[in-house]
Design a protein around this motif. Structure first.
Motif, short mmCIF file in Angstrom:
data_model
loop_
_atom_site.label_atom_id
_atom_site.label_comp_id
_atom_site.label_asym_id
_atom_site.label_seq_id
_atom_site.Cartn_x
_atom_site.Cartn_y
_atom_site.Cartn_z
N LEU A 6 0.83 -1.20 0.00
CA LEU A 6 0.00 0.00 0.00
C LEU A 6 0.87 1.25 0.00
O LEU A 6 0.57 2.23 -0.68
CB LEU A 6 -0.91 -0.01 1.24
CG LEU A 6 -2.00 1.05 1.24
CD1 LEU A 6 -3.06 0.72 0.21
CD2 LEU A 6 -2.65 1.15 2.61
N LEU A 7 1.97 1.17 0.75
CA LEU A 7 2.89 2.31 0.86
C LEU A 7 3.39 2.71 -0.53
O LEU A 7 3.38 3.89 -0.90
CB LEU A 7 4.07 1.88 1.75
CG LEU A 7 4.69 2.95 2.64
CD1 LEU A 7 3.66 3.48 3.61
CD2 LEU A 7 5.86 2.35 3.40
N LYS A 8 3.79 1.71 -1.31
CA LYS A 8 4.32 1.98 -2.65
C LYS A 8 3.21 2.46 -3.58
O LYS A 8 3.35 3.47 -4.29
CB LYS A 8 4.93 0.70 -3.20
CG LYS A 8 6.44 0.70 -3.14
CD LYS A 8 6.97 -0.54 -3.81
CE LYS A 8 8.02 -1.19 -2.90
NZ LYS A 8 8.19 -2.61 -3.19
N GLU A 9 2.10 1.73 -3.57
CA GLU A 9 1.00 2.03 -4.49
C GLU A 9 0.44 3.42 -4.26
O GLU A 9 0.20 4.18 -5.20
CB GLU A 9 -0.12 1.00 -4.30
CG GLU A 9 0.25 -0.39 -4.74
CD GLU A 9 -0.17 -0.68 -6.18
OE1 GLU A 9 -1.36 -0.47 -6.48
OE2 GLU A 9 0.71 -1.06 -6.97
N SER A 10 0.27 3.75 -2.96
CA SER A 10 -0.44 5.00 -2.64
C SER A 10 0.40 6.23 -3.03
O SER A 10 -0.15 7.28 -3.35
CB SER A 10 -0.79 5.03 -1.15
OG SER A 10 0.37 4.87 -0.40
N GLU A 11 1.71 6.03 -3.02
CA GLU A 11 2.59 7.11 -3.49
C GLU A 11 2.19 7.53 -4.90
O GLU A 11 2.05 8.70 -5.23
CB GLU A 11 4.02 6.59 -3.50
CG GLU A 11 5.02 7.52 -2.82
CD GLU A 11 6.33 6.81 -2.64
OE1 GLU A 11 7.15 6.85 -3.58
OE2 GLU A 11 6.51 6.17 -1.57
N TRP A 12 1.95 6.54 -5.69
CA TRP A 12 1.58 6.74 -7.09
C TRP A 12 0.17 7.35 -7.20
O TRP A 12 -0.10 8.20 -8.03
CB TRP A 12 1.66 5.38 -7.79
CG TRP A 12 1.32 5.40 -9.24
CD1 TRP A 12 2.08 5.88 -10.25
CD2 TRP A 12 0.11 4.93 -9.83
NE1 TRP A 12 1.46 5.75 -11.44
CE2 TRP A 12 0.22 5.15 -11.21
CE3 TRP A 12 -1.06 4.34 -9.33
CZ2 TRP A 12 -0.79 4.81 -12.10
CZ3 TRP A 12 -2.04 3.98 -10.22
CH2 TRP A 12 -1.91 4.22 -11.58
N TRP A 13 -0.71 6.91 -6.27
CA TRP A 13 -2.07 7.45 -6.29
C TRP A 13 -2.05 8.96 -6.01
O TRP A 13 -2.83 9.71 -6.58
CB TRP A 13 -2.95 6.77 -5.23
CG TRP A 13 -3.17 5.30 -5.49
CD1 TRP A 13 -2.91 4.65 -6.65
CD2 TRP A 13 -3.67 4.35 -4.57
NE1 TRP A 13 -3.22 3.33 -6.52
CE2 TRP A 13 -3.68 3.11 -5.26
CE3 TRP A 13 -4.11 4.39 -3.25
CZ2 TRP A 13 -4.12 1.93 -4.66
CZ3 TRP A 13 -4.54 3.23 -2.67
CH2 TRP A 13 -4.54 2.00 -3.35
#
Lengths: 399, 167
Positions: A6-13
């Motif tokens: 989630l940490l990685k993905e949400s950065e992109w979000w």
């Protein structure tokens, strides 16, 4: 979703302006960082506990009675409490093994305290209490481990009762049927049902042989399990109670070939009225069930529940029934193209031939000739059956 | 939470049971009735089994005139022995049967399991369940078979009994 992911993905979000930075932080709050507590610690506790136990065991005779009581009570409670904590917070597996250790200490404590305080048991009641504790743990925790523990304690207790008191302990039988039987009914678990069946047959043997009942009561007992299978049936699952009953009765028939010689059968004919009454009810029920079933072939299994001991020369009759059984499964297997039936028929046929050969040829053949001819016979038989099976399999694949 | 409560309930019941087992044993000394019995020779000859001695009792052999039960009993059936204190304080058998007898002053009722009937000597053998006396390991050589001994037992009102001493 894991926190790292989630940490990685949400950065992109956030970069794509799907969510704001504040929203991202709020989302992450819902996935707190996991606390990795070392499992090693639990093992350390387990080892220390076991070390303590072995230490006390080796110094047992130096301890006063109250000291022994304290050791037993404290170690049991400590393992239970530790087990419950670990089960809930860290690892269910390690937790339940700690609880299992506590259960074993409880059982040992019953016997040790009984010995310390000169208790004499008139029955297998210590095993009943112990298995009740195990069953209670299963009903609270719903961990398969305790089901198996209860089944093992019940079975060992019943065998103990049979060997030491020459008696069937009714309450252990009741706990198996009502307690564990209910679990099988509720959970429909294949391994549970299998373990149940094993304990059931062992207890049945204790009941029949220690109670001095004629062996034929085993027919009724296994037929009951055969019928009960209909109540725990689940689609696509092996019908383990039916299978176990058939295997058990096959073994009984196999032994009948050797033991139902002339003279023995006559001694069995007395006092069998109740047997025939119960047998008839169950048999009719089984016949009706198999007539109603979608496959019209299950009646073949019912051949194995024929009370052959009632007929003159029951040994020969057993042999004939077994041959019929084998051939019928072979034939209907080929006809209906069910490979499982063919395998079943093949195995039954080979075993029956073996029994027949031993029964008929052992007495009047020279031993070396006996084995030699027997080997050749089996070789020819398996060659023929295997050839037929292969051609059958090929046909099945071509279709 | 509920599950946890059940769990600790079950654990407490187990601990309580073990405590009761020990407690009942000590409580017997206070509320139980003391009875002295005479031993009888047992089969096998060597009664010593490592950590316990095998004991047989006088009252476990019941002659025909003391027997008031049915003729043929199955092994393992429960029978009741009516004991009465003789002079010198040793209890002897009055009668035995399958029905529980009423006891008077100086008498006690002891439950036993029926074993077998020696038809030739017309003696009924029963087992009062006190045939093992646990002793310290490796001290058993001092117990010899042929001596007649007196065993003091105590009977609790809750149908429990134990051996107090072996003289």
């Amino acid at each position: 979703m894991k926190r790292n992911q989630l940490l990685k993905e949400s950065e992109w979000w956030v970069e794509e302006a799907i969510i704001t930075e504040a929203q991202r932080e709020r989302l992450l709050e819902h996935y707190p960082e996991k606390q990795y507590k070392p499992v090693l610690l639990t093992f350390a506790a387990l080892f220390i506990g076991l070390g303590f136990l072995t230490f006390t065991a080796s110094n047992w005779s130096y301890l006063a009675d109250w000291g022994r009581m304290a050791v037993l009570l404290l170690s049991m409670s400590a393992f239970y409490v530790a087990g419950e904590r670990v089960y809930k917070k860290k690892s269910p597996r390690v937790g339940s093994s700690l609880i299992l250790t506590a259960l074993l200490i409880f059982g040992a404590a019953i016997f040790l305290i009984g010995q310390m305080y000169h208790y004499t048991a008139f029955s297998a009641s210590p095993f009943l209490l112990w298995s009740m504790a195990a069953a209670g743990l299963y009903f609270i925790m719903r961990e398969g481990m305790f089901y198996y523990a209860a089944a093992v304690i019940i079975t060992v207790g019943q065998v103990y009762s049979g060997l030491v008191f020459q008696d069937f302990y009714l309450w252990l039988g009741f706990l198996l049927l009502a307690g564990l039987g209910w679990v099988v009914y509720e959970k429909r678990s294949l391994p549970f049902a299998g373990v149940f069946a094993a304990s059931y047959y062992i207890q049945a043997l204790v009941l029949v042989f220690s109670g001095g009942y004629p062996y034929y009561w085993l027919i009724v007992v296994s037929m009951a399990l055969y019928i009960a299978d209909d109540f725990i049936i689940q689609k696509g699952q092996t019908r383990i109670w039916k299978t176990s009953a058939v295997v058990f009765m096959f073994a009984v028939f196999f032994l009948q070939i050797f033991f139902l010689g002339d003279g023995y059968a006559e001694t069995l004919t007395e006092s069998s009225l109740y047997f025939f009454l119960i047998w008839a009810v169950l048999f009719v029920f089984a016949v009706v069930r198999s007539a109603l079933s979608t496959t019209n072939y299950y009646w073949i299994d019912l051949l194995l529940f024929i009370p052959v001991f009632r007929f003159p020369s029951g040994d020969l009759f057993s042999l004939i029934v077994l041959f019929f059984y084998a051939v019928l499964w072979l034939v209907s297997g080929y006809q209906q193209e069910v490979r499982r039936w063919v395998n079943k028929g093949t195995a039954a046929f080979l075993l029956t031939t073996l029994a027949a050969y031993f029964q008929l040829a052992w007495d009047f053949m020279d031993r070396s000739v006996f084995f030699f001819v027997g080997g050749l016979l089996l070789f020819g038989l398996s060659y023929g059956l295997e050839k037929k099976r292969r051609s059958f399999r090929k046909e099945g694949e071509e279709e | 939470m509920n599950k946890q409560r059940w769990f600790y309930g079950l654990v407490s019941v187990q601990a309580l049971f073990l405590l009761l087992m020990a407690g009942g044993y000590y409580a017997m000394d206070v509320v139980g009735e003391k009875v002295v019995l005479k031993t009888a020779p047992v089969d096998p000859r060597d009664p010593f089994y490592g950590d316990y001695v095998e004991l047989g009792y006088d009252i476990e052999e019941i002659s025909e005139d003391q027997w008031q039960g049915e003729k043929a009993l199955d092994g393992g059936e429960k029978v009741f022995l009516l004991l009465e204190a003789g002079e010198n304080g040793v209890y002897g058998l009055q009668k035995a049967g399958t029905e529980r007898p009423d006891s008077e002053e100086g008498q006690v009722v002891l439950a036993a399991r029926y074993l077998w009937e020696d038809e030739r000597a017309s003696i009924h053998h029963v087992d009062i369940g006190l045939n093992r006396y646990y002793i310290e390991e490796n001290t058993g050589r001092m117990w010899e078979q042929d001596e007649e001994r007196l065993v003091t037992i105590v009977l609790a009102p809750w149908n429990q009994k134990k051996i107090v001493s072996l003289d």
